[in-house]
Design an enzyme around this catalytic site. Structure first.
Site, PDB file in Angstrom:
ATOM      1  N   HIS A  54       0.851  -1.183   0.000  1.00  0.00           N
ATOM      2  CA  HIS A  54       0.000   0.000   0.000  1.00  0.00           C
ATOM      3  C   HIS A  54       0.892   1.240   0.000  1.00  0.00           C
ATOM      4  CE1 HIS A  54      -3.814  -2.015   1.873  1.00  0.00           C
ATOM      5  NE2 HIS A  54      -3.255  -2.762   0.936  1.00  0.00           N
ATOM      6  N   GLU A  56       0.992   3.838   1.883  1.00  0.00           N
ATOM      7  CA  GLU A  56       1.504   4.199   3.203  1.00  0.00           C
ATOM      8  C   GLU A  56       2.670   3.312   3.614  1.00  0.00           C
ATOM      9  OE1 GLU A  56      -1.681   3.546   2.269  1.00  0.00           O
ATOM     10  OE2 GLU A  56      -3.053   4.148   3.846  1.00  0.00           O
ATOM     11  N   CYS A  84      -6.108   1.784   5.901  1.00  0.00           N
ATOM     12  CA  CYS A  84      -6.734   0.521   6.295  1.00  0.00           C
ATOM     13  C   CYS A  84      -6.155   0.104   7.657  1.00  0.00           C
ATOM     14  CB  CYS A  84      -6.470  -0.548   5.241  1.00  0.00           C
ATOM     15  SG  CYS A  84      -4.771  -1.157   5.211  1.00  0.00           S
ATOM     16  N   CYS A  87      -2.322  -0.515   7.555  1.00  0.00           N
ATOM     17  CA  CYS A  87      -1.541   0.714   7.459  1.00  0.00           C
ATOM     18  C   CYS A  87      -1.611   1.525   8.745  1.00  0.00           C
ATOM     19  CB  CYS A  87      -1.999   1.533   6.259  1.00  0.00           C
ATOM     20  SG  CYS A  87      -1.601   0.736   4.676  1.00  0.00           S
TER      21      CYS A  87
END
Length: 150
Positions: A54, A56, A84, A87
């Protein structure tokens, strides 16, 4: 008093680049305590065949590598979409001081929705959180991306 500068435009640029690669358009930017950009990334889960890639996580990895440590106290994270749970946990583990995010994610979010990681009693660090920054642009980017795939 220091002048506030939004870095959501750069995060949105990372999200647009991710969309161009066929990735879900999410972008992230990390600033040092001095306000310098130390890392920026967009989603690369498909490209890297890695469900943890992801925006992040990739930005946190790059910033930590640059700093030579797993902790980033005083750092600021800008991300286009509510992180999410995975993260959010990584943000807590890295000790990010401030989180700015754009669009809410009622389905998969882990900050204001769903797991609410930072509100959990076992969460050892909670950043300052500012939501809704650039939300309309982030939502439009996501909506257009998914509409093109239907």
């Amino acid at each position: 008093m220091a002048k506030f500068t939004s870095h959501m435009a750069q995060a949105l640029a990372e999200a647009r680049a991710a969309a161009g690669r066929g990735e879900v358009p999410v972008g992230a930017v990390i600033l040092s305590p001095q306000g310098r950009v130390v890392a920026a990334a967009g989603n690369r889960t498909r490209e890297l065949s890695d469900p943890t890639a992801h925006a992040e996580i990739l930005a946190l990895r790059a910033a930590c590598a640059k700093a030579g440590t797993e902790r980033l106290p005083g750092h600021v994270l800008w991300v286009t979409l509510e992180p999410c749970p995975m993260c959010a946990a990584a943000i807590a583990a890295a000790r990010i001081a401030t989180l700015f995010y754009g669009a809410d994610d009622p389905r998969m979010g882990g900050v204001a929705h769903g797991a609410r990681v930072f509100d959990h009693p076992q969460c050892h660090h909670r950043p300052q959180i500012y939501d809704g920054i650039g939300a309309q642009a982030a939502q439009r980017l996501l909506r257009d991306f998914f509409a093109a795939r239907r």
